[in-house]
Design a protein around this motif. Structure first.
Motif, PDB file in Angstrom:
ATOM      1  N   ALA A   4      20.388 -14.760 -33.701  1.00  0.00           N
ATOM      2  CA  ALA A   4      19.347 -15.176 -32.628  1.00  0.00           C
ATOM      3  C   ALA A   4      18.053 -14.533 -32.187  1.00  0.00           C
ATOM      4  CB  ALA A   4      19.909 -15.996 -31.469  1.00  0.00           C
ATOM      5  N   GLU A   5      17.034 -14.687 -32.249  1.00  0.00           N
ATOM      6  CA  GLU A   5      15.941 -13.947 -31.655  1.00  0.00           C
ATOM      7  C   GLU A   5      16.152 -13.582 -30.344  1.00  0.00           C
ATOM      8  OE1 GLU A   5      12.043 -15.145 -32.790  1.00  0.00           O
ATOM      9  OE2 GLU A   5      12.405 -15.221 -34.910  1.00  0.00           O
ATOM     10  N   ALA A   6      15.864 -12.175 -29.817  1.00  0.00           N
ATOM     11  CA  ALA A   6      15.931 -11.807 -28.511  1.00  0.00           C
ATOM     12  C   ALA A   6      14.875 -12.650 -27.765  1.00  0.00           C
ATOM     13  CB  ALA A   6      15.769 -10.404 -28.348  1.00  0.00           C
ATOM     14  N   GLU A   7      14.942 -13.129 -26.411  1.00  0.00           N
ATOM     15  CA  GLU A   7      14.115 -13.652 -25.776  1.00  0.00           C
ATOM     16  C   GLU A   7      12.889 -12.490 -25.444  1.00  0.00           C
ATOM     17  OE1 GLU A   7      13.646 -16.438 -24.331  1.00  0.00           O
ATOM     18  OE2 GLU A   7      15.347 -17.440 -25.008  1.00  0.00           O
ATOM     19  N   PRO A   8      11.479 -13.037 -25.725  1.00  0.00           N
ATOM     20  CA  PRO A   8      10.480 -12.202 -25.410  1.00  0.00           C
ATOM     21  C   PRO A   8      10.332 -11.763 -24.126  1.00  0.00           C
ATOM     22  CG  PRO A   8       9.519 -14.394 -25.555  1.00  0.00           C
ATOM     23  CD  PRO A   8      11.210 -14.309 -26.068  1.00  0.00           C
ATOM     24  N   LYS A   9       9.842 -10.538 -23.752  1.00  0.00           N
ATOM     25  CA  LYS A   9       9.747  -9.910 -22.575  1.00  0.00           C
ATOM     26  C   LYS A   9       8.728 -10.323 -21.984  1.00  0.00           C
ATOM     27  CE  LYS A   9       9.821  -5.512 -20.032  1.00  0.00           C
ATOM     28  NZ  LYS A   9       9.691  -3.931 -20.263  1.00  0.00           N
ATOM     29  N   LEU A  10       9.001 -10.759 -20.565  1.00  0.00           N
ATOM     30  CA  LEU A  10       7.727 -11.258 -19.770  1.00  0.00           C
ATOM     31  C   LEU A  10       6.907 -10.093 -19.099  1.00  0.00           C
ATOM     32  CD1 LEU A  10       9.882 -13.802 -17.471  1.00  0.00           C
ATOM     33  CD2 LEU A  10       8.499 -14.481 -19.536  1.00  0.00           C
ATOM     34  N   THR A  11       5.724 -10.535 -19.273  1.00  0.00           N
ATOM     35  CA  THR A  11       4.650  -9.739 -18.518  1.00  0.00           C
ATOM     36  C   THR A  11       3.877 -10.292 -17.604  1.00  0.00           C
ATOM     37  OG1 THR A  11       2.873 -10.510 -20.100  1.00  0.00           O
ATOM     38  CG2 THR A  11       4.345  -8.510 -20.867  1.00  0.00           C
ATOM     39  N   LYS A  12       3.155  -9.794 -16.787  1.00  0.00           N
ATOM     40  CA  LYS A  12       2.409 -10.435 -15.652  1.00  0.00           C
ATOM     41  C   LYS A  12       1.489 -11.559 -16.063  1.00  0.00           C
ATOM     42  CE  LYS A  12      -1.672  -9.279 -12.481  1.00  0.00           C
ATOM     43  NZ  LYS A  12      -2.686  -8.577 -12.296  1.00  0.00           N
ATOM     44  N   LYS A  13       0.898 -11.449 -17.303  1.00  0.00           N
ATOM     45  CA  LYS A  13       0.192 -12.498 -17.700  1.00  0.00           C
ATOM     46  C   LYS A  13       1.043 -13.658 -17.983  1.00  0.00           C
ATOM     47  CE  LYS A  13      -2.930  -9.676 -20.727  1.00  0.00           C
ATOM     48  NZ  LYS A  13      -3.470  -9.327 -22.236  1.00  0.00           N
ATOM     49  N   ASP A  14       2.401 -13.809 -17.968  1.00  0.00           N
ATOM     50  CA  ASP A  14       3.013 -15.036 -18.084  1.00  0.00           C
ATOM     51  C   ASP A  14       2.974 -15.752 -16.727  1.00  0.00           C
ATOM     52  OD1 ASP A  14       4.067 -14.756 -20.975  1.00  0.00           O
ATOM     53  OD2 ASP A  14       5.170 -13.020 -20.202  1.00  0.00           O
ATOM     54  N   PHE A  15       2.724 -15.061 -15.674  1.00  0.00           N
ATOM     55  CA  PHE A  15       2.824 -15.657 -14.381  1.00  0.00           C
ATOM     56  C   PHE A  15       1.287 -15.976 -13.967  1.00  0.00           C
ATOM     57  CE2 PHE A  15       6.959 -13.808 -14.963  1.00  0.00           C
ATOM     58  CZ  PHE A  15       7.575 -14.570 -14.556  1.00  0.00           C
ATOM     59  N   VAL A  16       0.063 -15.807 -14.603  1.00  0.00           N
ATOM     60  CA  VAL A  16      -1.090 -16.016 -14.180  1.00  0.00           C
ATOM     61  C   VAL A  16      -1.492 -17.263 -14.648  1.00  0.00           C
ATOM     62  CG1 VAL A  16      -3.436 -15.112 -14.423  1.00  0.00           C
ATOM     63  CG2 VAL A  16      -1.479 -13.376 -14.337  1.00  0.00           C
ATOM     64  N   THR A  17      -2.028 -18.103 -13.665  1.00  0.00           N
ATOM     65  CA  THR A  17      -2.357 -19.540 -14.190  1.00  0.00           C
ATOM     66  C   THR A  17      -3.872 -19.619 -14.558  1.00  0.00           C
ATOM     67  OG1 THR A  17      -3.346 -20.161 -11.941  1.00  0.00           O
ATOM     68  CG2 THR A  17      -0.834 -20.502 -12.470  1.00  0.00           C
ATOM     69  N   LYS A  18      -4.312 -20.788 -15.240  1.00  0.00           N
ATOM     70  CA  LYS A  18      -5.763 -20.835 -15.562  1.00  0.00           C
ATOM     71  C   LYS A  18      -6.512 -21.386 -14.288  1.00  0.00           C
ATOM     72  CE  LYS A  18      -4.551 -21.979 -20.345  1.00  0.00           C
ATOM     73  NZ  LYS A  18      -4.753 -22.864 -21.518  1.00  0.00           N
ATOM     74  N   ASN A  19      -5.832 -21.564 -13.137  1.00  0.00           N
ATOM     75  CA  ASN A  19      -6.477 -22.218 -12.107  1.00  0.00           C
ATOM     76  C   ASN A  19      -7.358 -21.195 -11.439  1.00  0.00           C
ATOM     77  OD1 ASN A  19      -5.231 -24.825 -12.190  1.00  0.00           O
ATOM     78  ND2 ASN A  19      -3.562 -24.052 -10.776  1.00  0.00           N
TER      79      ASN A  19
END
Length: 340
Positions: A4-19
């Motif tokens: 199974a592939e490892a979960e991709p590492k989260l970054t700040k961009k993953d928590f930035v919305t388009k709002n």
């Protein structure tokens, strides 16, 4: 070995919305948002397990700007919603966002009870000493004499001390940080998350429109070297541009002394310990304020106590063991009813 592939590492961009972020230009909330978006990818929690809960106020727009689950609730009632979420799903990482008005005025009673119950929830209280969303009325933390639209002759109210409030209510993790030091905010937020129990973090936050430079005499560039005391675990309380000032205990009061004067050295100073068995020392820190003493920044106190959601789960298990799993329909129906 798993393929199974490892979960991709989260970054700040993953928590930035388009709002679009709709705070006033220069608001301290931007820095706090940046700090939390940098913190969450680094604490090892899947993004779908984060929940942001807020009440009403400028700070309470936070759920719109975090790419997580969130609840924008009603004025002062975020603690009740946050507690319900954590109780229903203890695996979630719950972050409650509030302000000095939302949390310490209409929400003061709710805040008191979430602190004493000790659910594993992280509470961030943005303190700008003003009501910003409703255009500049004095708040529970405004200083005596504060002239605002609602106090044209100056406030006569004694201000609430958020740190003292949290300590008295029984919070098991208490810290303070500032909006102009993102690195310190990130470190503080990580420590709050690591704590098992309720964490309360006061953030000095600047409102550029209605209360600009409210804390400038503490953490402004011209003053911070001599007015801010950064707390370091296991180290003596030393501050000052030349690192030549310290805090010692004089009777039952913290006293500012100069190292080298009158034979004073580091051995005379209080040593910072966040895990003292009683919060008396933390109360000293909470009551140290400008202009009498430097203002402490960092972790004041932490204690290990059972969390609310675990105690509740144990109680439910005990009830099921003693009385069986129960029948919801029988409970709703009761024993006294008639049937046509």
């Amino acid at each position: 070995m798993s393929t199974a592939e490892a979960e991709p590492k989260l970054t700040k961009k993953d928590f930035v919305t388009k709002n679009d972020v709709r705070w006033c230009p220069g608001c301290g909330d931007y820095a706090i948002l940046n700090a939390l978006q940098r913190t969450l990818p680094e604490i090892g929690v899947p993004r779908e397990n984060f929940t942001i809960v807020s009440g009403i106020g400028c700070s309470s727009r936070f759920p719109y700007y975090m790419e997580t689950y969130g609840f924008h609730t009603i004025h002062g009632r975020a603690p009740a919603v946050a507690t319900g979420i954590k109780t229903a799903n203890p695996e979630l990482s719950v972050w409650m966002i509030t302000g000095d008005g939302d949390g310490l005025s209409i929400g003061g009673n709710h805040l008191l009870h979430i602190l004493r119950r000790n659910p594993n929830i992280n509470i961030l209280l943005f303190n700008n000493r003003i009501y910003g969303l409703t255009k500049g009325q004095y708040s529970p933390t405004s200083e005596i004499g504060k002239v605002t639209k609602s106090t044209p002759m100056g406030s006569i109210d004694q201000p609430v001390n958020p740190m003292g409030f949290a300590l008295t209510a029984g919070a098991t993790f208490i810290a303070r940080t500032v909006d102009n030091n993102v690195k310190h905010m990130v470190e503080t937020f990580k420590a709050a998350h690591a704590h098992q129990g309720v964490s309360f973090v006061e953030i000095f936050q600047n409102c550029v429109i209605f209360n600009d430079k409210a804390f400038d005499n503490v953490y402004g560039k011209e003053h911070r070297d001599d007015q801010v005391l950064y707390l370091e675990e296991g180290k003596p309380l030393i501050f000052g541009k030349e690192r030549n000032k310290g805090i010692r205990l004089n009777s039952l009061s913290p006293e500012v002394v100069t190292l080298g004067a009158d034979g004073v050295d580091e051995s005379d100073l209080l040593v910072h310990e966040t895990t003292r068995p009683r919060p008396t020392y933390a109360q000293f820190l909470a009551n140290m304020t400008y202009p009498y003493q430097p203002t402490p920044i960092g972790i004041f106190y932490r204690a290990e106590k059972p969390t609310y959601e675990h105690l509740l789960a144990d109680q439910i298990k005990a009830a099921q063991t003693q009385q069986g799993p129960g029948d919801l329909q029988k409970l709703l129906q009761g024993t006294n009813y008639w049937q046509a």
